[in-house]
Design an enzyme around this catalytic site. Structure first.
Site, short mmCIF file in Angstrom:
data_model
loop_
_atom_site.label_atom_id
_atom_site.label_comp_id
_atom_site.label_asym_id
_atom_site.label_seq_id
_atom_site.Cartn_x
_atom_site.Cartn_y
_atom_site.Cartn_z
N SER A 284 20.31 0.68 19.35
CA SER A 284 21.49 1.24 20.02
C SER A 284 22.62 1.56 19.04
CB SER A 284 21.94 0.25 21.11
OG SER A 284 22.94 0.79 21.93
N ASP A 295 21.72 10.48 7.69
CA ASP A 295 21.75 11.94 7.85
C ASP A 295 22.84 12.59 7.01
OD1 ASP A 295 19.67 11.74 9.59
OD2 ASP A 295 20.71 12.55 11.35
N LYS A 309 16.50 2.70 20.73
CA LYS A 309 17.25 2.63 21.98
C LYS A 309 18.38 3.65 21.90
CE LYS A 309 20.04 1.20 25.29
NZ LYS A 309 21.26 1.94 25.64
#
Length: 519
Positions: A284, A295, A309
Site C-alpha cells: 500500500s 520510477d 496492494k
C-alpha cells in the site's frame, strides 16, 4: 493491510439513497428483506448483527480490501495510525500470567511516578490482574482510559519486600511509526518505518535531522513488512526525496477522476544516495514511496517483489461509529504501473494465499523463477531503465529469502512464546548486572554473547512442552539465528528498538546488500 484514507460524508450517501429508494429499486428490496426477517422469522434475531452480516456479505463479493468494521474494530484500527492513545505509558509483556514492564515510555505518566523496567504490575484499582488468567486485552482495557483520569497500580519490585503502590495520571501516549533510526556505518544512516500514520512525516524529519548531525550522507530506508497506512503520509515522505513537480503517485477510478500527487521540491534529503528495502509484506502506502523513488530514478530498491496492494479505500463513517472502507480507485506509480496485483472478485482464499503460492513457485528464493510478460515492461522516467508492472514493485536488486535459516524447530519455539518468555526471565534476573557491565550499547553490541545457560533453559522448556528438533543437524541450524534473536531482544529490553535492529541488521542480507551498494 492498511488503506489510504479519503472521506465521504454520510449526508452524500443518504442523499443518494433517497434518490434510489423507488418501489422496484434493489435498495428497497434489501430493506424489505431485513424488515421481514426481523419481524417474521421463527426465532428472535439480533437486528444489528443481521445488518452487519448483510453489509459484510455485499463487500465480500467485491475486491479483497473493501471491508466493514464495527465501532470497536475502528478504534483499534485507528490507534496506530492516529499517533497516540490514552493510558499509563509502559511497554510490557506477560510472564507467568503477570504483566512485566519492559520499559516505561520516556517522560510518560508511569516513568514520572517512579515505575521502572522489571516492575510487575499485579493490581489495577484493587483488582488483581496477576495469576488470575486475565486476557491481555482485558488488562489493557483496565490500564487505558481518558486523559487526566487516575489509576492506582499495585507493583511488585525485585529486591523490595513490600508491594508498592503508585497513582498514575493517564495521559496521551505517543505511538511511533518509525521503528528504528541510527547510523549503521560511517556516512550511512538507517531508518525503518513500521507504518504510515499521522505522525510519520514529522518523526521521519526528526530522524533525518538527528542523523545529519551524526554525519549521514546516504540513507537506507527500510520498508520491510510495512503494511501501509495514510496516503498523505506516504506522499509527504516521498516528497522529501524528489525534485519539484516530479510525480509521486496518481489514482484513477470509475467514479473518481485521475488525481495526481507531485513533489514540492523542498525536501530534506534531495541529494544523498538512497536504497529502499522491501519484501513480500511491503504494501500500500509503502509501495507508493518505493514506486516513486524507483520510477523517478532517485534511488535503488533492494529485496523481493512487494505485496501488490494498490486499491484506494474511502472510509464511509456510519452513525454508530462503525465504518465501511470501499474501494474507489487504483494507485499508479509515476511510470503508469498499477500497484495492485490481479485478483478474482469474491475469491478471498486465493488472494490470501498469494505470498505462500509465490514461495511454492520459487519466486521468493530464486530470481530465475520470476518471469514477466513483455506487456508488463515499463520505463523509469529519467534513465529509461526497465521496470515491471503486474502488481507490486519488483526491486532493482533481488535478495532471496533464506528458508534454511529459520527452521521448523525455531518456528515452534516462537509459536509457543518460549523464546520471549525465557529472554524476559533472563533480563529480569540479570538487569542490574547487564546495565553495570554494558553502560553503553556499543560495548554490548561488540562483546556481549548469549550465555549457554539461556540456550539450555530454552531447550529444557521446549522439551517440557514436547518440542524437540528432529535431529542434531536441525538444532545446529537453529542455534545461530536463535542466538542472534536473543541478543537483539536483550538489547531491546535494555535500550530500545533502534538497538534491537542494530543487532539484527548485521545478519540481514537485504541490509548488507544496501551497505554494499552505497559503498
Amino acid at each position: 493491510m492498511y488503506a489510504a484514507i479519503l472521506s465521504l460524508p454520510i449526508m452524500e450517501v443518504n442523499a443518494q439513497m433517497s434518490i434510489r429508494m423507488g418501489e422496484d429499486s434493489p435498495l428497497r428490496k434489501l430493506q424489505i428483506a431485513e424488515i421481514a426477517t426481523n419481524n417474521l422469522y421463527v426465532d428472535s434475531v439480533d437486528e444489528a448483527k443481521l445488518v452487519e452480516d448483510a453489509i459484510r456479505g455485499m463487500l465480500e463479493k467485491l475486491d479483497p480490501h473493501s471491508t466493514y468494521s464495527n465501532a470497536k474494530e475502528v478504534k483499534q484500527m485507528n490507534e496506530p495510525l492516529n499517533g497516540n492513545f490514552e493510558g499509563i505509558g509502559v511497554q510490557f509483556n506477560m510472564i507467568d500470567d503477570t504483566l512485566m514492564v519492559i520499559q516505561p515510555v520516556t517522560n510518560g505518566p508511569s516513568e514520572k511516578v517512579g515505575i521502572i523496567a522489571g516492575d510487575r504490575i499485579v493490581s489495577v484499582n484493587d483488582t488483581a490482574i496477576a495469576g488470575v488468567k486475565m486476557s491481555k486485552e482485558e488488562i489493557m482495557r483496565r490500564l487505558r482510559g481518558p486523559k487526566d483520569t487516575k489509576v492506582v497500580l499495585g507493583v511488585v519490585r525485585t529486591g523490595i519486600k513490600d508491594r508498592l503502590t503508585f497513582t498514575v495520571v493517564r495521559d496521551k501516549i505517543p505511538v511511533k511509526s518509525i521503528d528504528a533510526s541510527y547510523m549503521i556505518r560511517p556516512g550511512i544512516g538507517y531508518i525503518r518505518i513500521g507504518n504510515f500514520g499521522a505522525t510519520t512525516h514529522q518523526e521521519f524529519c526528526d530522524a533525518l535531522q538527528q542523523l545529519y548531525t551524526e554525519g549521514m550522507k546516504s540513507l537506507i530506508l527500510d520498508l520491510q513488512e510495512n503494511g501501509g497506512g495514510y496516503l498523505q503520509a506516504a506522499v509527504k515522505i516521498a516528497d522529501e526525496f524528489l525534485a519539484k513537480n516530479e510525480l509521486i503517485v496518481y489514482t484513477n477510478g470509475r467514479r473518481v477522476p485521475r488525481q495526481e500527487y507531485r513533489a514540492n521540491g523542498d525536501g530534506k534529503f534531495m541529494d544523498g544516495k538512497v536504497v529502499v528495502l522491501v519484501d513480500e509484506y511491503t504494501a500500500s502506502a509503502a509501495e507508493i514511496v518505493t514506486g516513486a523513488i524507483q520510477d523517478q530514478d532517485r534511488g535503488m530498491v533492494v529485496g523481493r517483489r512487494t505485496y501488490g496492494k494498490g486499491l484506494v479505500q474511502r472510509p464511509i463513517d456510519l452513525p454508530d461509529g462503525s465504518m465501511i472502507r470501499l474501494t474507489i480507485a487504483h494507485y499508479y506509480t509515476p511510470s503508469g504501473r498499477c500497484i495492485q496485483k490481479p485478483y478474482e472478485k469474491g475469491n478471498q482464499k486465493d488472494y490470501a494465499m498469494d505470498v505462500y503460492n509465490r514461495l511454492k513457485k520459487g519466486e521468493l528464493t530464486n530470481q530465475d523463477s520470476i518471469h514477466f510478460a513483455d506487456s508488463l515492461k515499463f520505463q523509469t522516467l529519467h534513465q529509461k531503465r526497465t521496470v515491471y508492472g503486474g502488481g507490486g514493485i519488483m526491486p532493482d536488486y533481488f535478495v532471496p529469502l533464506d528458508t534454511l535459516r529459520y527452521t521448523q524447530f525455531h518456528r515452534q519455539l516462537a509459536a509457543k512464546s518460549i523464546i520471549i518468555q525465557q529472554n524476559l526471565r533472563y533480563v529480569d534476573n540479570h538487569r542490574k548486572q547487564l546495565k553495570k557491565e554494558y553502560p553503553q550499547f556499543d560495548k554490548f553490541k561488540q562483546t556481549f554473547e548469549v550465555p549457554q545457560s539461556l540456550i539450555d533453559n530454552i531447550l529444557a522448556e521446549a522439551k517440557k512442552q514436547k518440542l524437540e528438533p528432529k535431529d542434531d543437524q536441525e538444532l545446529q541450524r537453529t542455534l545461530p539465528y536463535l542466538r542472534l534473536q536473543l541478543k537483539a531482544l536483550v538489547a531491546r529490553d535494555l535500550w530500545d528498538m533502534s538497538e534491537y535492529y542494530s543487532v539484527f541488521n548485521e545478519e540481514n542480507p537485504l541490509v548488507m546488500k544496501a551497505i554494499e551498494l552505497l559503498r
